[in-house]
Design a protein around this motif. Structure first.
Motif, short mmCIF file in Angstrom:
data_model
loop_
_atom_site.label_atom_id
_atom_site.label_comp_id
_atom_site.label_asym_id
_atom_site.label_seq_id
_atom_site.Cartn_x
_atom_site.Cartn_y
_atom_site.Cartn_z
N ASP A 118 5.85 -9.22 7.36
CA ASP A 118 5.84 -9.87 5.86
C ASP A 118 7.25 -10.57 6.09
O ASP A 118 7.82 -10.54 6.92
N SER A 119 7.70 -11.02 4.77
CA SER A 119 9.02 -11.90 4.76
C SER A 119 10.33 -10.77 4.93
O SER A 119 11.31 -11.22 5.04
N ASP A 120 10.10 -9.59 5.05
CA ASP A 120 11.23 -8.82 5.18
C ASP A 120 11.03 -8.08 6.70
O ASP A 120 11.43 -7.18 6.94
N ASN A 121 10.19 -8.75 7.47
CA ASN A 121 9.84 -8.22 8.86
C ASN A 121 9.32 -7.05 8.96
O ASN A 121 9.34 -6.43 10.17
N LYS A 122 8.67 -6.29 7.87
CA LYS A 122 7.84 -5.23 8.09
C LYS A 122 6.63 -5.32 8.49
O LYS A 122 5.78 -6.41 7.93
N ALA A 123 6.02 -4.50 9.33
CA ALA A 123 4.38 -4.77 9.62
C ALA A 123 3.49 -4.51 8.73
O ALA A 123 3.56 -3.73 7.88
N THR A 124 2.66 -5.74 8.85
CA THR A 124 1.65 -5.69 7.52
C THR A 124 0.38 -4.98 8.14
O THR A 124 -0.77 -5.29 7.57
N GLU A 125 0.42 -4.52 9.56
CA GLU A 125 -0.87 -3.81 10.03
C GLU A 125 -0.37 -2.67 10.57
O GLU A 125 0.95 -2.38 11.15
N PHE A 126 -1.28 -1.73 10.94
CA PHE A 126 -0.81 -0.48 11.79
C PHE A 126 -1.80 -0.34 12.74
O PHE A 126 -2.85 -0.04 12.59
N MET A 164 9.68 5.03 8.57
CA MET A 164 8.32 4.53 8.44
C MET A 164 8.28 3.41 7.03
O MET A 164 7.87 2.44 6.97
N SER A 165 9.23 3.71 5.92
CA SER A 165 9.21 2.69 4.76
C SER A 165 10.03 1.58 5.09
O SER A 165 10.02 0.77 4.45
N SER A 166 10.82 1.60 6.20
CA SER A 166 11.57 0.58 6.59
C SER A 166 10.99 -0.19 7.53
O SER A 166 11.12 -1.36 7.83
N MET A 167 10.00 0.20 8.30
CA MET A 167 9.10 -0.62 9.30
C MET A 167 7.79 -1.39 8.69
O MET A 167 7.40 -2.04 9.43
N PHE A 168 7.29 -0.59 7.54
CA PHE A 168 5.85 -0.95 7.36
C PHE A 168 5.90 -1.62 5.84
O PHE A 168 6.73 -1.19 4.96
N SER A 169 5.11 -2.51 5.64
CA SER A 169 5.15 -3.22 4.49
C SER A 169 4.46 -2.47 3.21
O SER A 169 3.73 -1.45 3.68
N PRO A 170 4.66 -2.82 2.01
CA PRO A 170 4.21 -2.00 0.93
C PRO A 170 2.38 -1.87 1.04
O PRO A 170 2.38 -0.47 0.83
N PRO A 171 1.69 -2.55 1.43
CA PRO A 171 0.18 -2.15 1.54
C PRO A 171 -0.02 -1.46 2.45
O PRO A 171 -1.20 -0.54 2.54
N LYS A 172 0.91 -1.05 3.64
CA LYS A 172 0.55 -0.08 4.57
C LYS A 172 1.55 1.31 4.83
O LYS A 172 1.28 2.05 5.71
N VAL A 173 2.51 1.35 3.69
CA VAL A 173 3.53 2.09 3.80
C VAL A 173 2.87 3.75 3.54
O VAL A 173 3.41 4.66 4.18
N GLY A 174 1.82 3.73 2.86
CA GLY A 174 1.32 5.05 2.38
C GLY A 174 0.71 5.69 3.71
O GLY A 174 0.66 6.62 4.06
N LEU A 175 -0.04 4.54 4.44
CA LEU A 175 -0.62 5.08 5.66
C LEU A 175 0.27 5.48 6.81
O LEU A 175 -0.04 6.42 7.36
#
Length: 515
Positions: free
Chosen positions: A29-37, A160-171
């Motif tokens: 995403d725009s913060d360079n956090k992964a949007t897929e897992f 994990m919260s620093s590496m993954f976007s909000p839609p994937k952070v729970g997973l």
């Protein structure tokens, strides 16, 4: 100079700037956090951080709970009483209470890589010292200091919260935490097998259980080295580099601390986490001995049954994280809150049932497995919410929540499983009632921009306003809040279906400069 001659030079500058931007194999995403897992990928830095974090936490769990599977042997060798065993169990989880809070602060200030590796290496000597204990007091001390390593859970969730976007952070949080917690189940199988292997080589039982402790100690040491060698704090680099380049604001302890302790949501989640993860820790300490004493099964059988409780983490906690993300996609943050309350309350009911069916071996095993699925899923659901509580104090709030888990474990064991005040089955029933009662405060959590379980969002409230409250006007003018603003932009779906869906803003094998 002609205009045509200027264009190549300008293009060279743009190309140089693009080359300086980080490139990723995964969509971000725009913060360079992964949007897929990508579970089975080691793509740097996102998935490599995932695998390093869960494995190092797994090794710490192995070390902390290496003693309970061998407790009948250790008990006979050292002459431990029921009070000694209960006190050591409390010690194993109490030490990490304050260390987890400190770990959260360390993550905020120096990054998860150094924070995680440091606590793992500092506690490793205590694991090796388990081989030379010769008294109840030395047994208590090694369990106390080994338990500090469980603070690595905080760095796992922060990472994990620093590496993954909000839609994937729970997973991401659910799988990393769940697979790490697998250590609590795997150790119930591993330690008896290691003991038997050493004994068959020719060692006496007195020596074999002592030598067995070198296995978790070695694994813990190697995991810390791997984190240091291959880990990276953030998608854009390590904290030291980002601070030096000015790409990341170097915060102060006072500001991080103030914004964490004044956020009531952090305290509620700390309480409720004490009665999902805290209960899990308590059960890890008592379940093998309970089946061994109550139903007269073999030590290996008791270990296998106890292992099934912890091994459920392979699907239960990740399932909780996945459920949190799915509920968010349907109902926003309100869905995450409802999911946590329902799942954890059902876990409490099943815990009561587990204590009530002590007359049946088969029923006890079946209910224990169901109970493990729900109580561990609640852990995953909890850390589907934690990343949204604060951005400036994310590490410390993760530490407070994790520390709350240890406080719950200490109180539960102190009240219900210390000494002979209650039979174990009675303590389990009362523990279930505590879970139900301590889950109720979730109903009080409310985000002004997204609402709560029973209240909708406030008119005009936005995520950007919520996170910007942690920054002064002067700090915002300097751009210190940029990461918080980007997170707010990528969290729009927490408002429910009416909110916009977060999209991939940077495609695979591209850099932000390319879009």
């Amino acid at each position: 100079m002609a205009e045509g001659e200027l264009k190549p030079a300008a293009m060279q500058v743009e190309a140089a700037e693009a080359a300086s931007k980080p490139r990723f194999r995964m969509p971000v995403d725009s913060d360079n956090k992964a949007t897929e897992f990508w579970l089975f990928s080691f793509a740097r830095p996102h998935m490599s951080a995932f695998h390093l974090s869960w494995f190092s936490f797994f090794c710490c769990f192995l070390s902390t709970f290496a003693a309970p599977p061998l407790l009948p042997l250790i008990r006979d060798t050292l002459g431990l009483t029921a009070t000694d065993i209960g006190s050591a169990g409390i010690a194993s989880v109490s030490g990490a209470v304050f260390v987890r809070v400190a770990m959260g602060t360390a993550c905020d200030l120096v990054g998860p890589r150094l924070a995680s590796a440091s606590i793992i290496l500092i506690t490793t000597p205590a694991v090796y010292c388990s081989a030379i204990i010769d008294s109840p007091s030395s047994f208590l001390l090694v369990r106390f200091f080994t338990g500090f390593s469980l603070a690595s859970f905080v760095s796992t969730q922060f990472w994990m919260s620093s590496m993954f976007s909000p839609p994937k952070v729970g997973l991401a949080n659910g799988v990393a935490g769940g697979w790490g917690n697998l250590g609590g189940g795997a150790v119930q199988l591993i330690m008896p097998l290691v003991f038997e292997a050493i004994r068959k080589i020719g060692s006496t039982p007195f020596t074999a259980w002592r030598v067995a402790f070198f296995i978790p100690g070695l694994l813990q040491t190697l995991s810390a080295i791997a984190v240091l060698a291959f880990g990276q704090d953030m998608p854009d680099g390590n904290y030291r580099k980002l601070h030096k380049s000015g790409d990341m604001h170097k915060d102060s302890f006072g500001n991080v601390f103030r914004h964490a302790v004044t956020n009531y949501r952090a305290w509620i989640l700390s309480l409720t986490y004490g009665y999902c993860f805290g209960v899990e820790l308590a059960v890890d300490n008592i379940i093998a001995q309970y089946f061994y004493d109550r139903f007269g099964v073999k030590l290996s059988t008791a270990g296998f049954i106890a292992a099934s409780f912890g091994m459920a983490n392979i699907i239960s906690r990740p399932g909780g994280g996945l459920m949190s993300d799915w509920l968010s996609s349907q109902f926003g943050m309100r869905g995450r809150l409802w999911g946590l309350w329902v799942v954890q309350t059902i876990g409490g009911v099943l815990c009561v049932v587990l204590g009530a069916v002590d007359y049946s071996f088969g029923a006890s095993v079946a209910v224990m497995i169901l109970f493990s699925l729900f109580v561990q899923a609640a852990c995953g659901l909890t850390f589907g919410i934690v990343p949204f509580v604060s951005r400036r104090s994310l590490g410390l709030i993760s530490g407070m929540t994790g520390g709350g888990g240890n406080v719950g474990a200490v109180l539960t064991q102190l009240i219900f499983f210390h000494g002979s005040k209650y039979k174990t089955e009675t303590g389990i029933k009362y523990m279930g009632l505590m879970i139900i009662a301590c889950t109720l405060p979730i109903t009080l959590i409310n985000f002004p921009q997204w609402g709560g379980m029973f209240v909708g969002p406030q008119p005009g409230a936005t995520a950007e306003d919520y996170y910007n409250r942690e920054w002064t006007t002067h700090e915002s003018e300097k751009g210190f809040n940029t990461a918080s603003v980007r997170f707010a932009e990528n969290s729009v779906r927490e408002g429910g279906r009416s909110g916009s869906q977060s999209k991939h803003t940077v495609p695979v094998e591209s850099s932000p400069a390319d879009v």
